[in-house]
Design a protein around this motif. Structure first.
Motif, short mmCIF file in Angstrom:
data_model
loop_
_atom_site.label_atom_id
_atom_site.label_comp_id
_atom_site.label_asym_id
_atom_site.label_seq_id
_atom_site.Cartn_x
_atom_site.Cartn_y
_atom_site.Cartn_z
N ILE A 58 -68.63 0.30 -21.65
CA ILE A 58 -68.47 0.05 -20.21
C ILE A 58 -67.00 0.14 -19.81
O ILE A 58 -66.64 0.77 -18.81
N LYS A 59 -66.14 -0.47 -20.61
CA LYS A 59 -64.70 -0.45 -20.31
C LYS A 59 -64.14 0.98 -20.41
O LYS A 59 -63.24 1.35 -19.65
N LYS B 68 -65.10 2.63 -17.21
CA LYS B 68 -64.36 1.99 -16.12
C LYS B 68 -62.95 2.57 -16.02
O LYS B 68 -62.43 2.81 -14.91
N PHE C 179 -65.27 -6.71 -15.75
CA PHE C 179 -65.50 -5.68 -14.75
C PHE C 179 -66.34 -6.25 -13.61
O PHE C 179 -67.02 -7.27 -13.75
N THR D 136 -69.20 -4.68 -11.27
CA THR D 136 -70.04 -3.48 -11.18
C THR D 136 -69.91 -2.78 -9.83
O THR D 136 -69.80 -1.56 -9.76
N ASP E 240 -66.02 -1.40 -9.63
CA ASP E 240 -65.48 -0.55 -10.69
C ASP E 240 -66.32 0.68 -10.99
O ASP E 240 -65.90 1.53 -11.78
N PHE E 241 -67.52 0.77 -10.37
CA PHE E 241 -68.41 1.88 -10.68
C PHE E 241 -69.09 2.42 -9.43
O PHE E 241 -69.28 1.69 -8.46
N TRP F 292 -74.05 5.33 -14.04
CA TRP F 292 -72.92 5.06 -13.16
C TRP F 292 -71.76 6.01 -13.47
O TRP F 292 -71.63 6.50 -14.59
N PRO G 112 -67.29 6.28 -12.83
CA PRO G 112 -66.14 5.41 -12.54
C PRO G 112 -65.86 5.34 -11.04
O PRO G 112 -66.16 6.28 -10.30
#
Length: 321
Positions: free
Chosen positions: A74-75, A78, A107, A109, A112-113, A252, A254
């Protein structure tokens, strides 16, 4: 450098940036899946990657970036460039539960996405071993009350939907339960067969093979209605527990990614999921293909956040970053 050359260089910068973005858009897209290869979600990623590549006119590959209950992958997305070169496919719970349970959320959601598409659904199951001889969930509740020393249950990991399903069951049934975290579903099923725990909460797809082989018994499913994969098993709602806890995979990009590319990507994913051969392969592993636009994914995320936030908050559960 004289003034004319300097000004010429400055004027060229936006063009170079656009050229770089165009190359990224036309080149390679990595679908980052933040869990191990071989599981249902990984299969989902590889199936849609193969179908999406010719539609997007670019190479699409899957990369497993594991660790941190999904946080590593996820990071990575991101912090990626918003040029379409990196896409995140993960479970819905990682995107709404992790921000709830982290002491300092890694994060946000919604910030950040960029949402792309809801991809596929899957369900959870309450499973007992052969040592617990009951006919159904209601009978199992009576069994638990009669055996207060045998209320341990297994979950695939702490901070997951099965974890908080157990917390909800404990509250609704008024029976103290002892949660035992494992690393995945396989060891839960093994310990059920061995009689080391009384029940487990895991994905329906993982439990079905042993259920069909009579090694374990599924006594309830978490979906709103009976599952097409186990039509003989009542739902928790049917069994008197007001809880619907199906989960899903979403896609998703970024933050900052162009909405046009997000729409194109979502349409390609949905088209892939609509193909009969893809549907057949996904249903064979316990996934229900969906496909949606960005709005569908946003609404699903909001509904799940509203459902689980009070349940998670009531437990007081937190993890340190």
């Amino acid at each position: 450098m004289d003034r004319r050359k300097f000004m010429t260089g400055c004027l060229a910068l936006p063009l170079l940036a656009r050229t770089g973005e165009a190359r990224a858009q036309a080149g390679l897209t990595k679908i980052v899946f933040p869990f191990a290869a071989g599981a249902g979600g990984d299969t989902l990623c590889r199936l849609i990657a193969q179908e999406m590549a010719p539609v997007l006119q670019r190479t699409v590959v899957v990369e497993n970036r594991t660790g941190g209950d999904g946080l590593i992958g996820i990071k990575a997305v991101k912090g990626a460039s918003p040029d379409g070169s990196m896409v995140l496919v993960t479970t819905g719970p990682t995107m709404y539960l992790l921000p709830m349970v982290e002491a300092t959320p890694s994060f946000d959601t919604s910030k950040d996405f960029v949402p792309v598409s809801l991809l596929a659904r899957f369900e959870f199951a309450v499973v007992i071993g052969p040592g617990v001889e009951v006919a159904d969930f209601r009978a199992f509740v009576a069994w638990l009350k009669a055996h207060p020393d045998k209320t341990s249950f297994g979950v695939p990991s702490n901070g997951t939907i099965p974890h908080f399903m157990g917390s909800k069951l404990e509250k609704d049934l008024g029976i103290p339960l002892t949660r035992v975290p494992y690393r995945g579903s396989a060891p839960i099923l093994n310990d059920l067969v061995g009689g080391h725990i009384s029940f487990g909460i895991t994905t329906l797809a993982d439990a079905l093979p042993q259920h069909r082989a009579k090694g374990v018994k599924i006594i309830a499913v978490s979906s709103a209605e009976r599952s097409p994969f186990a039509p003989d098993v009542p739902s928790l709602r049917e069994s008197g527990i007001d809880l619907v806890a199906d989960a899903w995979y979403g896609m998703w990009l970024p933050a900052g990614s162009p909405s046009e590319f997000a729409s194109k990507l979502g349409a390609a994913a949905s088209a892939a999921l609509a193909k009969s051969e893809v549907k057949e392969k996904l249903t064979a592993i316990g996934l229900i293909p969906v496909g949606s636009n960005a709005d569908g994914l946003t609404k699903e995320l909001a509904a799940n956040t509203a459902l689980w936030q009070p349940i998670v908050k009531a437990t007081g559960y937190k993890i340190e970053n």
